[in-house]
Design a protein around this motif. Structure first.
Motif, PDB file in Angstrom:
ATOM      1  N   THR A 158       0.837  -1.197   0.000  1.00 40.07           N
ATOM      2  CA  THR A 158       0.000   0.000   0.000  1.00 40.07           C
ATOM      3  C   THR A 158       0.873   1.248   0.000  1.00 40.07           C
ATOM      4  OG1 THR A 158      -0.098   0.199   2.412  1.00 40.07           O
ATOM      5  CG2 THR A 158      -1.721  -1.252   1.358  1.00 40.07           C
ATOM      6  N   ASP A 190       2.473   1.568   3.289  1.00 43.88           N
ATOM      7  CA  ASP A 190       3.665   0.721   3.439  1.00 43.88           C
ATOM      8  C   ASP A 190       4.895   1.425   2.876  1.00 43.88           C
ATOM      9  OD1 ASP A 190       2.183  -1.354   4.565  1.00 43.88           O
ATOM     10  OD2 ASP A 190       1.769  -2.274   2.614  1.00 43.88           O
ATOM     11  N   THR A 223      -7.884  -8.269  -0.872  1.00 42.35           N
ATOM     12  CA  THR A 223      -7.592  -8.654   0.504  1.00 42.35           C
ATOM     13  C   THR A 223      -8.874  -9.107   1.179  1.00 42.35           C
ATOM     14  OG1 THR A 223      -7.883  -6.376   1.249  1.00 42.35           O
ATOM     15  CG2 THR A 223      -5.644  -7.067   0.701  1.00 42.35           C
ATOM     16  N   HIS A 265      -3.930  -2.384  -2.466  1.00 42.48           N
ATOM     17  CA  HIS A 265      -2.652  -3.087  -2.417  1.00 42.48           C
ATOM     18  C   HIS A 265      -2.203  -3.362  -3.851  1.00 42.48           C
ATOM     19  CE1 HIS A 265      -4.272  -3.736   1.577  1.00 42.48           C
ATOM     20  NE2 HIS A 265      -3.123  -4.222   1.987  1.00 42.48           N
TER      21      HIS A 265
END
Length: 331
Positions: A24, A27, A58, A66
């Motif tokens: 992401t 992240d 997810t 993501h």
């Protein structure tokens, strides 16, 4: 600065290609210590340089997007098998349990790089195979010396577990000291101070443990079985202290002030809670089976630990210590 930017983009490309769950923007911000706008630019630069990114679904309720890199640019020559990565993941878990977080982190990063560099026809098939290996292999609650296992035994068991095939083997019974032939539905491998196969026989409802050092002449049969969907190896492992499966008991320990710093840094069990007391002592609370294993471990803490609960555990430790004292006085 340009070289640092290039290095960062390569690291991000590897991360995007090696991450199973995707990456992401948050992240990227955290890992590279950059702003949201810079994270977006880095993501776009990777896509422009190495190929299109795909979004990853997810199942954990995370609504963030993501991304994952699908281009084969980074892995034209290297292939890593799911079994090899499963071995690496088990090692990482062992290092984490031993408190070697820095070494575990380095190996975890290595696993990501190996996934990025691997060549495979189907990422989905690879990820399913890796997840299968990791699902059926766990860590018992205490590490220790490894016994020598028959060559090829682990690979044979992994194949049988993944394919849901029963296995047959000769087993040295600890009680009778005789070799007996067993046919087992293999559910997983449990690592601790010794390695055990977890599985069921056709006659038993509850999972049993077979010490792998006592297994020989194993083979995978043609007979398949339905794996119990309710069985979870990690929950099974966490019921115990060590690898001895018993009904869990509620354990409460108090460590005196001198031993409190060491006890606070020690993981007795994943379910533990720790409370610091006003007198400097420390109270540790967890639920686990394996009374004998708990007692043998507490002996190493000497007078610094007091068993508050259960009374049966305190009595068993007193009996063991009394027997040891009598034995050594005789000597």
């Amino acid at each position: 600065m340009r070289y640092e930017r290039l290095s960062g983009l390569l690291r991000l490309a590897i991360r995007l290609q090696g991450s199973h769950r995707g990456v992401t923007l948050a992240d990227i911000e955290e890992e590279f210590s950059v702003s949201r706008r810079t994270a977006e630019r880095m993501r776009d630069a990777v896509e422009a340089t190495f190929g299109p990114l795909e979004t990853v679904d997810t199942d954990n309720g995370d609504r963030r997007i993501h991304w994952r890199l699908c281009s084969p640019t980074l892995h034209p020559f290297v292939q890593v098998s799911p079994e090899e990565l499963a071995d690496l993941e088990v090692t990482v878990g062992s290092l984490d349990r031993a408190g070697l977080a820095e070494r575990a982190s380095r190996l975890r990063d290595l696993a990501v790089k190996l996934r990025a560099a691997s060549r495979r026809h189907s990422r989905e098939e690879f990820d399913i195979a890796l997840a299968s290996f990791m699902e059926v292999e766990g860590l018992a609650m205490r590490a220790g010396p490894r016994e020598r296992l028959e060559d090829g035994l682990l690979s044979l068991l992994r194949s049988a577990i993944a394919a849901h095939h029963k296995v047959e083997f000769d087993y040295l019974s600890r009680g009778s000291e005789r070799w007996v032939r067993r046919r087992v539905r293999p559910y997983g491998v449990l690592y601790g101070n010794r390695a055990f196969l977890v599985g069921r026989t056709d006659r038993g409802k509850d999972p049993m443990l077979w010490r792998l050092a006592n297994v020989t002449q194993a083979r995978v049969t043609d007979e398949t079985f339905e794996r119990d969907p309710a069985f979870d190896l990690r929950r099974y492992a966490q019921r115990s202290f060590g690898t001895f499966q018993e009904n869990p008991v509620d354990v409460v320990l108090r460590f005196d002030a001198d031993a409190a710093p060491d006890a606070k840094a020690f993981q007795f069990h994943p379910s533990q809670t720790v409370a610091e007391n006003g007198d400097g002592s420390l109270t540790v609370h967890f639920g686990a089976g394996g009374v004998e294993e708990i007692c043998w471990h507490l002996v190493t803490w000497g007078h610094s630990v007091t068993i508050l609960k259960p009374l049966s555990l305190r009595q068993r430790l007193a009996e063991m210590c009394s027997a040891l004292a009598v034995h050594h006085r005789r000597q």
